[in-house]
Scaffold this motif. Structure first.
Motif, PDB file in Angstrom:
ATOM      1  N   LEU A  62     -14.270  -5.115 -13.693  1.00  0.00           N
ATOM      2  CA  LEU A  62     -13.483  -6.254 -14.160  1.00  0.00           C
ATOM      3  C   LEU A  62     -12.153  -5.804 -14.768  1.00  0.00           C
ATOM      4  O   LEU A  62     -11.112  -6.440 -14.552  1.00  0.00           O
ATOM      5  CB  LEU A  62     -14.276  -7.066 -15.178  1.00  0.00           C
ATOM      6  N   ALA A  63     -12.171  -4.705 -15.503  1.00  0.00           N
ATOM      7  CA  ALA A  63     -10.937  -4.187 -16.097  1.00  0.00           C
ATOM      8  C   ALA A  63      -9.979  -3.695 -15.015  1.00  0.00           C
ATOM      9  O   ALA A  63      -8.758  -3.907 -15.115  1.00  0.00           O
ATOM     10  CB  ALA A  63     -11.263  -3.058 -17.069  1.00  0.00           C
ATOM     11  N   MET A  64     -10.508  -3.076 -13.976  1.00  0.00           N
ATOM     12  CA  MET A  64      -9.653  -2.604 -12.885  1.00  0.00           C
ATOM     13  C   MET A  64      -9.009  -3.762 -12.131  1.00  0.00           C
ATOM     14  O   MET A  64      -7.829  -3.701 -11.770  1.00  0.00           O
ATOM     15  CB  MET A  64     -10.464  -1.731 -11.926  1.00  0.00           C
ATOM     16  N   LYS A  70      -2.297  -7.541 -13.120  1.00  0.00           N
ATOM     17  CA  LYS A  70      -1.118  -7.446 -13.969  1.00  0.00           C
ATOM     18  C   LYS A  70      -0.047  -6.567 -13.323  1.00  0.00           C
ATOM     19  O   LYS A  70       1.142  -6.844 -13.424  1.00  0.00           O
ATOM     20  CB  LYS A  70      -1.479  -6.906 -15.343  1.00  0.00           C
ATOM     21  N   ALA A  71      -0.469  -5.483 -12.677  1.00  0.00           N
ATOM     22  CA  ALA A  71       0.493  -4.601 -12.003  1.00  0.00           C
ATOM     23  C   ALA A  71       1.157  -5.319 -10.837  1.00  0.00           C
ATOM     24  O   ALA A  71       2.347  -5.116 -10.574  1.00  0.00           O
ATOM     25  CB  ALA A  71      -0.222  -3.348 -11.505  1.00  0.00           C
ATOM     26  N   LYS A  72       0.410  -6.154 -10.147  1.00  0.00           N
ATOM     27  CA  LYS A  72       0.970  -6.899  -9.018  1.00  0.00           C
ATOM     28  C   LYS A  72       1.979  -7.935  -9.504  1.00  0.00           C
ATOM     29  O   LYS A  72       3.003  -8.162  -8.859  1.00  0.00           O
ATOM     30  CB  LYS A  72      -0.168  -7.585  -8.259  1.00  0.00           C
ATOM     31  N   GLU A  73       1.700  -8.555 -10.641  1.00  0.00           N
ATOM     32  CA  GLU A  73       2.619  -9.537 -11.198  1.00  0.00           C
ATOM     33  C   GLU A  73       3.896  -8.867 -11.721  1.00  0.00           C
ATOM     34  O   GLU A  73       4.973  -9.423 -11.605  1.00  0.00           O
ATOM     35  CB  GLU A  73       1.961 -10.308 -12.334  1.00  0.00           C
ATOM     36  N   GLY A  74       3.761  -7.673 -12.288  1.00  0.00           N
ATOM     37  CA  GLY A  74       4.900  -6.970 -12.859  1.00  0.00           C
ATOM     38  C   GLY A  74       5.785  -6.311 -11.821  1.00  0.00           C
ATOM     39  O   GLY A  74       6.977  -6.132 -12.044  1.00  0.00           O
TER      40      GLY A  74
END
Length: 75
Positions: A62-64, A70-74
């Motif tokens: 779940l954390a991954m 978040k990385a995809k959004e950033g």
């Protein structure tokens, strides 16, 4: 794909928590056959450890997924 990994992560986390509660406290005798820990023959005698490992794997998954989201959004 993220939805599938999220669902699998929640499933692992719930299996770990349920297996731990069932092994330690004996709750949910009716759910004995629903828990993965009780069906793995190499975990006989190590059900508590197995349930903890399964739960931690679910939490890590779940954390991954959340980190990738978040990385995809950033980016």
């Amino acid at each position: 794909m993220q939805a599938v990994l999220t669902a699998f992560g929640w499933l692992l986390l719930l299996q770990g928590a349920g297996g731990l509660a069932n092994t330690l406290f004996g709750w949910w005798r009716w759910a004995h056959d629903l828990l993965v820990v009780n069906h793995l023959p190499f975990l006989k005698g190590y059900e508590v450890f197995g349930a903890i490992v399964i739960g931690v794997l679910g939490f890590v998954l779940l954390a991954m997924v959340e980190s990738a989201k978040k990385a995809k959004e950033g980016a």
